[in-house]
Design a protein around this motif. Structure first.
Motif, PDB file in Angstrom:
ATOM      1  N   THR A 273       0.808  -1.214   0.000  1.00  0.00           N
ATOM      2  CA  THR A 273       0.000   0.000   0.000  1.00  0.00           C
ATOM      3  C   THR A 273       0.844   1.268   0.000  1.00  0.00           C
ATOM      4  O   THR A 273       0.320   2.349  -0.195  1.00  0.00           O
TER       5      THR A 273
ATOM      6  N   LEU B  94     -10.459  -4.071  -8.042  1.00  0.00           N
ATOM      7  CA  LEU B  94     -11.425  -3.207  -7.345  1.00  0.00           C
ATOM      8  C   LEU B  94     -12.687  -3.987  -7.024  1.00  0.00           C
ATOM      9  O   LEU B  94     -13.206  -3.943  -5.904  1.00  0.00           O
ATOM     10  N   ASN B  98     -13.938  -5.030  -3.272  1.00  0.00           N
ATOM     11  CA  ASN B  98     -15.262  -4.647  -2.813  1.00  0.00           C
ATOM     12  C   ASN B  98     -16.069  -5.872  -2.381  1.00  0.00           C
ATOM     13  O   ASN B  98     -16.825  -5.817  -1.416  1.00  0.00           O
ATOM     14  N   THR B 178      -2.407  -4.914  -6.317  1.00  0.00           N
ATOM     15  CA  THR B 178      -3.468  -3.931  -6.507  1.00  0.00           C
ATOM     16  C   THR B 178      -4.649  -4.206  -5.587  1.00  0.00           C
ATOM     17  O   THR B 178      -5.251  -3.286  -5.031  1.00  0.00           O
ATOM     18  N   TYR B 182      -6.332  -1.573  -2.950  1.00  0.00           N
ATOM     19  CA  TYR B 182      -7.751  -1.199  -2.908  1.00  0.00           C
ATOM     20  C   TYR B 182      -8.376  -1.536  -1.563  1.00  0.00           C
ATOM     21  O   TYR B 182      -9.176  -0.767  -1.038  1.00  0.00           O
ATOM     22  N   LEU B 216     -12.569   6.564  -3.686  1.00  0.00           N
ATOM     23  CA  LEU B 216     -11.408   5.768  -4.100  1.00  0.00           C
ATOM     24  C   LEU B 216     -10.708   6.387  -5.308  1.00  0.00           C
ATOM     25  O   LEU B 216      -9.711   5.851  -5.780  1.00  0.00           O
ATOM     26  N   THR B 219      -6.940   6.540  -5.540  1.00  0.00           N
ATOM     27  CA  THR B 219      -6.340   5.210  -5.644  1.00  0.00           C
ATOM     28  C   THR B 219      -6.515   4.652  -7.052  1.00  0.00           C
ATOM     29  O   THR B 219      -5.602   4.057  -7.616  1.00  0.00           O
ATOM     30  N   ILE B 220      -7.711   4.858  -7.612  1.00  0.00           N
ATOM     31  CA  ILE B 220      -7.974   4.341  -8.954  1.00  0.00           C
ATOM     32  C   ILE B 220      -7.024   5.012  -9.956  1.00  0.00           C
ATOM     33  O   ILE B 220      -6.455   4.350 -10.824  1.00  0.00           O
TER      34      ILE B 220
END
Lengths: 279, 299
Positions: A273, B94, B98, B178, B182, B216, B219-220
């Protein structure tokens, strides 16, 4: 809203099933690599192939691998390179990260902009000039050459700076009042406290350099210095028709990495992260 | 006098000297293995460098590149890869993040671990397994595809099937990192937002599109840029699956650089290609740099 505290905690069954299917699909090559490596070549080459685990169990492929490939040498070479790169990267990253985090000096912003720039620009782009520089410095075909040219500390500098910034400055002031020298503050306060960051940096550097097939392919032409990725590709060419033996060698090259990964998983969860979500 | 310089007391000046000592190892590595190659490579790109000799030829290499069909094919293939890899790398993790957000530690961690495994494996080992599955003659996946598309179907003979297949393989080797990014970003969104939205009668879809996605967004954007830059560096998997063939239709710019230098011994030409790739990447890096700077102002 009894037991559903957050509505994002909603469990979607169809979506979960799709996620599981996707991951199963991602794991298919590993399943094949591992189970087909214990089968005779003919039973995996027929159509459809026999991929039932442990049916027709044989070690003949592993025997072929150990006879025709210097597996232990390749593995040893890969470990020598990646462990050295990991340690050197962590050292360089933490020293620079400490300077950026805790010392005021002229030019800090310019230097840090350089760190950020190299963080965004992967080194592969400099493939040819890097090779020519290494060539002119007589660094090709030697371990120390590969190690020196593989160390890419930008990510680590950034990570350790973030980490050391979060350490309370009073610790360093107290050490100074107690008579600690500048070196002492680094070695006795900053370094021991940033061991978690050191762990993350070295683990990432280890895996990156272990898998740095392209650079090792270019830099090492001496067979005695061949590494696992280069050896795998070489074996894939020379044993083109013996698929089962290729898969056996692939398993040997893969399993230690997966075990190390599982043992060090918490570092990945922390490290991935960095850079994306500002802490 | 520069007002900035007056801020240093003698003690601070002493400390600042130590800062350069701590910075030295990094700076040395940066200068020798990053800054110097960058300059050297640019100079070499104006020469006909082969190992042992070097002659200034001005813009000749660049002129050759822009009339070289191999360059245009490699560039087109690189963009083709990028257009498939990038959306997969941005949206699939993503969606996974989620979905698994609702689960407790066990399943949540397991998904992250499994998704990460291809990323820590030797890509060459993975390619050997894929080559076994996708071999044009003996691969069982290929033979299955042949049953659907007809016996003459050969996925690696044309770019229109080879590139999507390779791109999907590339995209799914990098899911893990990734996904973790996320997940962390999702965890950082305060629960109150969702509770308030739910009290106001927002549906789950509203919450996703009006809370999660907008929050987000940084981040995206980060994932979008890094996967774009990553896609410009694609090398290993096409090199081992197709060698960039047939006739550079599935090659990438980096693969062309490699074959120009180490296949044709044209280091000047390869360096010029490197400069072009560097400039393309720098544009994306610059966008990312400006965005990150904006967000880290408080430091």
């Amino acid at each position: 809203m009894k037991n559903n505290k957050y509505s994002r905690n909603y469990v979607s069954i169809p979506s979960t099933i799709l996620v599981i299917l996707l991951l199963v699909w991602v794991m298919v090559p590993f399943y094949i690599m591992f189970f087909a490596s214990f089968k005779p070549n003919f039973s995996i080459l027929r159509l459809p192939p026999d991929l039932v685990p442990l049916k027709d169990f044989t070690l003949v492929n592993y025997k072929a691998v150990f006879e025709r490939a210097d597996v232990f040498l390749w593995m040893k070479n890969s470990f020598i390179i990646s462990v050295s790169v990991a340690l050197a990267t962590a050292f360089i990253a933490v020293t620079a990260g400490y300077a950026f985090a805790k010392i005021k000096f002229p030019g800090k912003n310019v230097f840090f902009a350089l760190v950020m720039a190299t963080l965004m620009m992967p080194k592969q782009m400099l493939l040819i000039p890097n090779y020519l520089v290494a060539y002119n410095l007589h660094l090709q075909d030697s371990f120390h050459g590969v190690i020196l040219t593989t160390i890419a500390p930008a990510f680590g500098v950034f990570l350790s700076r973030q980490y050391i910034t979060s350490l309370p400055s009073t610790l360093f002031d107290a050490a100074e009042i107690d008579g600690c020298s500048e070196l002492g503050k680094f070695f006795r306060v900053a370094l021991p406290l940033s061991l978690p960051a050191v762990g993350t940096i070295s683990i990432f550097a280890f895996f990156t350099s272990f898998n740095d097939y392209l650079w090792q392919l270019i830099m090492l032409s001496n067979k005695k210095l061949m590494t696992m990725p280069v050896g795998l590709s070489f074996f894939g060419q020379t044993m083109h028709n013996n698929r089962a033996a290729q898969l056996a060698l692939s398993s040997i090259g893969t399993i230690p990495l997966i075990l190390i990964f599982i043992a060090c998983q918490k570092f990945f969860i922390k490290g991935a992260t960095v850079g994306a979500v500002k802490g | 006098m520069n007002p900035k310089k007056q801020k240093y007391t003698p003690r601070e000046r002493y400390k600042a000297r130590w800062a350069y000592v701590f910075l030295a190892p990094w700076l040395l590595m940066f200068l020798i293995f990053y800054a110097y190659p960058l300059i050297y490579g640019t100079i070499v790109s104006f020469t006909n460098y082969t190992i042992g000799s070097m002659k200034w030829i001005g813009l000749e290499n660049y002129r050759t590149i822009f009339t070289d069909y191999r360059f245009w094919r490699s560039l087109r293939a690189t963009i083709f890869y990028m257009l498939i890899v990038m959306p997969l790398q941005v949206f699939v993790p993503l969606w996974i993040a989620n979905t698994i957000q609702a689960y407790k530690r066990g399943f949540n961690t397991a998904v992250k671990l499994v998704a990460y495994i291809p990323g820590v494996t030797c890509s060459v080992a993975l390619v050997l397994a894929w080559r076994f599955m996708l071999d044009p003659n003996i691969g069982f996946v290929t033979s299955f595809l042949k049953k659907i598309f007809g016996a003459r179907f050969s996925p690696f003979n044309t770019a229109s099937t080879a590139i999507p297949i390779i791109a999907v393989l590339i995209a799914f080797t990098n899911l893990g990192a990734t996904l973790i990014i996320y997940s962390a970003a999702l965890n950082a969104i305060p629960a109150d937002y969702y509770e308030a939205a739910e009290l106001d009668g927002a549906t789950r879809w509203d919450q996703l599109t009006k809370i999660t996605i907008p929050l987000l967004q940084p981040t995206i954007v980060y994932v979008f840029i890094t996967s774009t830059i990553g896609a410009l560096q694609i090398f290993v998997i096409p090199q081992l699956m197709t060698q960039g063939g047939p006739n550079f239709m599935t090659s990438t710019v980096l693969l062309l650089i490699y074959s120009a230098a180490f296949g044709d011994n044209k280091f000047g030409y390869a360096s010029a290609l490197g400069v072009i790739l560097f400039l393309i990447t720098a544009i994306f890096a610059l966008i990312q740099f400006r965005i990150t700077r904006r967000e880290t102002v408080e430091y």
